[in-house]
Motif scaffolding. Sequence first.
Motif: not given
Length: 637
Positions: A46-53, A58-65, A223-225, A234-235
């Motif tokens: 399950r390495e890939e799954h938990y790496h993704t989690l 650690r990483i947030s996906i923020l939409p860019l309007v 878009g997204f960041e 905090r970023s």
Amino acid sequence: MKHRVELRNHPIELHKFRIRLAVSAAFVVVLLAILYVRFYYLQITREEHYHTLAEANRISILPLVPNRGLIYDRNGRVLAQNYSAYALEIVPSKVADIEDTLDELATIIEITAVDRQRFRKLMKESKRFKSLPIRNRLTDVEIASFAANRYRFPGVEIKARVFRQYPEKEIISHVVGYISRINDRDLEQLELNGDLTNYRGSHHIGKIGIEQSYERELHGITGFEEVETDAAGRSIRVLSRTRPTSGNNLILSLDLGLQEAAEKAFGERRGALVALNPNNGEVLAFLSKPGYDNNLFIGGIDQENWNLLNNSIDRPLNNRALRGIYPPGSTFKPFMALAALELGKRSPEYSMSDPGYFSLPGVNRRYRDWKPGGHGRVNLHKSLVVSCDTYYYSLANDLGIDNIHNFISQFGLGKRTGIDIEGEVSGLLPSASWKMKQYKQKWYAGDTISVAIGQGYNLTTPLQLAFATMMIANNGKAYLPRLVKQIQNSQTGHIEDVPAELLYTLNLKPSHLEIVKNALVDVTRPGGTAAKAGANAAYTFAGKTGTSQVIGIKQGERYNEKSINERHRDHAMFIAYAPAENPQIALAILVENTGTGGSTAAPIARQVFDYFLLGKQPESTVAQVTEVLEDHAHEHL
């Protein structure tokens, strides 16, 4: 001294100890095996799954309007634009007590009662985890004041936002429409259309008008960041960025100068005007009076302003040009005349005596002409010039309702034109089958008489009348009316034309069209019902006056405007095109509760034509002229 006897059996105890030790060792081995298997499962399988989690933590996906596309008139004047500003926003789910928070915020930033009402309305319409604005367009001082006190307000933030603005406000409100906060119904529709992902981070969507109809063009692509965050959320840094794609710009066929001229010519009157280019269907002017300030709806309209607009007796939210339905009155007569010629029921030479009324055979009722005593001998040409009711009563009786319906429906009356904004109503061009379906009653000859002069069950919109008038002006070509002329790609700047769409062409005899068109020109000359409007014009234009009844008049009574409540007075109507020899503009005008078309609506058309063809600015108000032919009588059409 006696010796103690040793009772312990060492070999047996040693054997038991060895068994316990083996069991313990086996137990430890099993535990280690289980632990090993679990580690292997987690770290290898399950390495890939938990790496993704882990990365997700650690990483947030923020939409860019994306920036919304702009809207221009045909000459480049801005009708809808964007500007950046800071807003104070609250996430209700992160605030323990909304009212206490608002009270505390009000001590450092001005929050009015209207702001609170609007915020409560947004809370009812939105989910609690959404960020909702309590104040828009903060000043630098307010931003600094909140920044110094931010620690006191969990769940409250200042955010940079791009706001929509409509510089022209009321004059284009019914055309451009507005954007407003996305509500649950919008979300459901976006999900149904497969567009929900593209609206992540977006707070607004087009609600009516061009903003709604061209939402996909105007919105753009989100878009997204990818942002790395610490344990506190905090970023830290931006890992990657996909830029948003701004929405495309729209260039309308609308001429804002012409729109302003029409609005000025109307003065304070209520009504509508639609002007089309008869050569391609472009909408040159699209006015509904009164309008409203569409900027009020962007952030969510407050209750006070909503009540003022929604409860106003003048109905400013009603798009009269698109959705207002009225009896067409005498503006219906040119199409009746064409039906008479095309179906062989009347020849140009045929004439009849008009005693001022018409009676159906065997019916003890007189259908009066608007002029007491009648117009004398009347042929088709004169019937249009002086708007003779009696001629059309007789004609309708000979044609029959189904012939009238089938022929005139070809001009778009009683059906939607297909214009590129939503909300158009169909109106009504009645038939015998319609009445049976609607009322379970048969059609009577008297019903046909009323339809002949644009009354009875007849209902049409100003847009449909403009569409039908366009078809007379261009000899039977039905172009799709459209407001968007061009679309500009926001990335490349390339401008793509929206091509004209010819829906169909009527097979009308040129000689018949010429007869009707010549009569419509004479309507604006001495002796015609729009003679005052056509006086001293530097060009020739054709038109037809009309008066649309609001309430019925009992048999034997005459219409007396002064004795009727202002809201129950007749509507003035006028259809026209110019120049008559080579039409460049065709229009329909409705002026509510102001009497006859010749005295009120036709002068507005003259001022609009003067501006369009000569560049002449209209007067601030329309002079209250009264046609000679209508001085002491009331034209029901």
